[in-house]
Every structure is written in C-alpha cells, then in structure tokens.
Design a protein around this motif. Sequence first.
Motif, PDB file in Angstrom:
ATOM      1  N   ALA A  18      12.207   2.261 -23.102  1.00 35.79           N
ATOM      2  CA  ALA A  18      10.707   2.736 -23.660  1.00 35.79           C
ATOM      3  C   ALA A  18      10.095   3.020 -22.198  1.00 35.79           C
ATOM      4  N   ASN A  19       9.355   4.299 -22.402  1.00 32.56           N
ATOM      5  CA  ASN A  19       8.375   4.472 -21.400  1.00 32.56           C
ATOM      6  C   ASN A  19       7.248   4.995 -21.956  1.00 32.56           C
ATOM      7  N   THR A  20       5.991   5.265 -21.360  1.00 29.85           N
ATOM      8  CA  THR A  20       5.118   5.892 -21.897  1.00 29.85           C
ATOM      9  C   THR A  20       4.589   7.193 -21.314  1.00 29.85           C
ATOM     10  N   THR A  21       4.248   8.323 -21.878  1.00 27.00           N
ATOM     11  CA  THR A  21       3.887   9.491 -21.193  1.00 27.00           C
ATOM     12  C   THR A  21       2.440   9.406 -20.923  1.00 27.00           C
ATOM     13  N   MET A  22       1.908   9.346 -20.009  1.00 27.24           N
ATOM     14  CA  MET A  22       0.349   8.943 -19.259  1.00 27.24           C
ATOM     15  C   MET A  22      -0.034  10.568 -18.769  1.00 27.24           C
ATOM     16  N   LYS A  47      -4.675   2.306 -13.424  1.00 33.60           N
ATOM     17  CA  LYS A  47      -5.775   1.931 -12.496  1.00 33.60           C
ATOM     18  C   LYS A  47      -6.272   3.039 -11.857  1.00 33.60           C
ATOM     19  N   ARG A  48      -5.184   4.211 -11.781  1.00 30.41           N
ATOM     20  CA  ARG A  48      -5.697   5.555 -11.264  1.00 30.41           C
ATOM     21  C   ARG A  48      -6.208   6.656 -12.175  1.00 30.41           C
ATOM     22  N   GLY A  49      -6.540   5.967 -13.333  1.00 27.52           N
ATOM     23  CA  GLY A  49      -7.150   7.049 -14.195  1.00 27.52           C
ATOM     24  C   GLY A  49      -6.335   7.609 -15.299  1.00 27.52           C
ATOM     25  N   PHE A  50      -4.972   7.284 -15.253  1.00 30.37           N
ATOM     26  CA  PHE A  50      -4.229   7.851 -16.195  1.00 30.37           C
ATOM     27  C   PHE A  50      -4.447   7.416 -17.674  1.00 30.37           C
ATOM     28  N   VAL A  51      -4.149   8.283 -18.603  1.00 34.46           N
ATOM     29  CA  VAL A  51      -4.347   7.598 -20.115  1.00 34.46           C
ATOM     30  C   VAL A  51      -3.208   7.733 -20.817  1.00 34.46           C
ATOM     31  N   PRO A  52      -2.581   6.741 -21.521  1.00 37.36           N
ATOM     32  CA  PRO A  52      -1.417   6.679 -22.479  1.00 37.36           C
ATOM     33  C   PRO A  52      -1.799   7.934 -23.388  1.00 37.36           C
ATOM     34  N   GLN A  53      -0.573   8.658 -23.506  1.00 36.49           N
ATOM     35  CA  GLN A  53      -0.533  10.004 -24.556  1.00 36.49           C
ATOM     36  C   GLN A  53       0.556   9.576 -25.776  1.00 36.49           C
ATOM     37  N   ARG A  54       1.590   9.205 -25.457  1.00 42.81           N
ATOM     38  CA  ARG A  54       2.492   8.837 -26.488  1.00 42.81           C
ATOM     39  C   ARG A  54       3.670   7.777 -26.069  1.00 42.81           C
ATOM     40  N   ARG A  55       4.368   6.917 -26.826  1.00 40.78           N
ATOM     41  CA  ARG A  55       5.428   6.031 -26.376  1.00 40.78           C
ATOM     42  C   ARG A  55       6.679   6.813 -26.613  1.00 40.78           C
ATOM     43  N   ASN A  56       7.569   6.633 -25.851  1.00 38.20           N
ATOM     44  CA  ASN A  56       8.901   7.467 -25.895  1.00 38.20           C
ATOM     45  C   ASN A  56      10.258   6.402 -25.711  1.00 38.20           C
ATOM     46  N   THR A  57      11.176   6.796 -26.393  1.00 37.49           N
ATOM     47  CA  THR A  57      12.555   6.095 -26.395  1.00 37.49           C
ATOM     48  C   THR A  57      13.261   6.942 -25.354  1.00 37.49           C
ATOM     49  N   VAL A  58      13.962   6.491 -24.592  1.00 36.71           N
ATOM     50  CA  VAL A  58      14.932   7.554 -23.722  1.00 36.71           C
ATOM     51  C   VAL A  58      16.256   6.817 -23.830  1.00 36.71           C
ATOM     52  N   GLY A 102       0.755  -1.255  -0.062  1.00 35.42           N
ATOM     53  CA  GLY A 102       0.061  -0.019   0.041  1.00 35.42           C
ATOM     54  C   GLY A 102       0.834   1.233  -0.028  1.00 35.42           C
ATOM     55  N   ALA A 103       2.151   1.011   0.106  1.00 32.96           N
ATOM     56  CA  ALA A 103       2.962   2.547   0.060  1.00 32.96           C
ATOM     57  C   ALA A 103       2.892   3.176  -1.183  1.00 32.96           C
ATOM     58  N   GLY A 104       2.908   2.708  -2.271  1.00 32.95           N
ATOM     59  CA  GLY A 104       2.735   3.411  -3.430  1.00 32.95           C
ATOM     60  C   GLY A 104       1.517   4.047  -3.897  1.00 32.95           C
ATOM     61  N   ALA A 105       0.412   3.458  -3.536  1.00 31.62           N
ATOM     62  CA  ALA A 105      -0.944   3.794  -3.683  1.00 31.62           C
ATOM     63  C   ALA A 105      -1.141   5.225  -2.536  1.00 31.62           C
ATOM     64  N   MET A 106      -0.520   4.908  -1.458  1.00 35.77           N
ATOM     65  CA  MET A 106      -0.634   5.854  -0.467  1.00 35.77           C
ATOM     66  C   MET A 106       0.083   6.952  -0.741  1.00 35.77           C
ATOM     67  N   LEU A 107       1.327   7.054  -1.289  1.00 38.94           N
ATOM     68  CA  LEU A 107       2.148   8.225  -1.970  1.00 38.94           C
ATOM     69  C   LEU A 107       1.445   8.918  -3.149  1.00 38.94           C
ATOM     70  N   TYR A 108       0.849   8.017  -4.105  1.00 41.45           N
ATOM     71  CA  TYR A 108       0.327   8.648  -5.285  1.00 41.45           C
ATOM     72  C   TYR A 108      -0.972   9.474  -4.703  1.00 41.45           C
ATOM     73  N   ASP A 109      -2.018   8.671  -3.864  1.00 45.50           N
ATOM     74  CA  ASP A 109      -3.142   9.423  -3.240  1.00 45.50           C
ATOM     75  C   ASP A 109      -2.746  10.711  -2.577  1.00 45.50           C
ATOM     76  N   ALA A 110      -1.632  10.682  -1.763  1.00 43.85           N
ATOM     77  CA  ALA A 110      -0.989  12.175  -1.327  1.00 43.85           C
ATOM     78  C   ALA A 110      -0.761  13.144  -2.347  1.00 43.85           C
TER      79      ALA A 110
END
Length: 168
Positions: free
Chosen positions: A151-155, A132-143, A97-105
């Motif tokens: 690779a990551n995804t801007t959300m 799960k927290r309502g983020f929507v993918p916007q674009r795929r990135n290569t870093v 629950g640490a990640g969820a608590m951090l994000y919620d805060a």
Amino acid sequence: MGQSMPKPGLRPFLPEDSGTLADIYQASVMELTEEDYSEAQREAWVEMADDDSFPRRLAENLTLLATLEGSPVGFISLKDNEHVDLLYVHPAAAGQGAGAMLYDAIEKLARARGAKRLSVDASDTARPFFEKRGFVPQRRNTVSLGDEWLANTTMEKRFEEAADRTLS
C-alpha cells in the motif's frame, strides 16, 4: 569541543552511479520500512532495483544525489517535472538532512521549470516526511509487486500562483 556533523552535498546523477543507488534503495527499503511492511513485501519491493529498468528510470528522470564526504548517501528522482518518483536515503545517513536537502532542491527546480504542483506515491514510512512539507493525501493505492501487495498513498502539493508582475 565536539566535532560537527558533515553537511550533505548535492550533485547530479551520472550513469556510473546506478549500482550505488540500487544499493542505497535496497538498504533503505529493507531497514527503514520494517515497521510498515512485512519482510516478503520489502523483498518484492527491493527487486525493482535488480531490473534493467532501474538505471534507465534514474537516467530518464531528473535525478539528484546527496553526498556525505563525497560519497552518495541518497537520491531523488523527478519524473515529468511534477512527480517525485524516487526518494531514498541510506539508513546510515537517515536523519542527517540529506532527504530534506534533496526534496528542497527538486522542489526549487520543479518550480523554476514552471510546475504548478508536485505529486508522490509515498510509502507508509515516507508519508510523514511529505506531510511535513505540505503534501496532502489524495488516495490510497494498492500496488502488486511480484506476488506481494503493498500500500502507498498518492499525495499532492500545489504551489501558490506567482503574483502577476506585469506593470499596468
């Protein structure tokens, strides 16, 4: 009766936390992203915590720590009030629950500060957490990190406009 799991606590970042947070970051990347990234990619990724800019990055952003029994087990960093820059939980504390608590805060703080949205550049491992927290993918990135490409995804998550509370 079974013993209950300790609940995570929350506290602000202090400069002396930098070393512990670098350790959490490195352990999280190396152990929790094995299925999505090669060892060479993960090693290039963790080198960011060895850079002098890592503690500065934590201090310049709004950074909160999750603790279990008083010890830091995770952290989140909000950049420019609209971008989740870092969110990492130690593998030993994952799923507690640490990640969820951090994000919620952080979301509550961003909203209270007038943010209309939050964005994140999510690793392939973190993407389901943010979806799960309502983020929507916007674009795929290569870093490029070191000699490796990741690779990551801007959300993005947009907040609903608050109802107009003015009296007519």
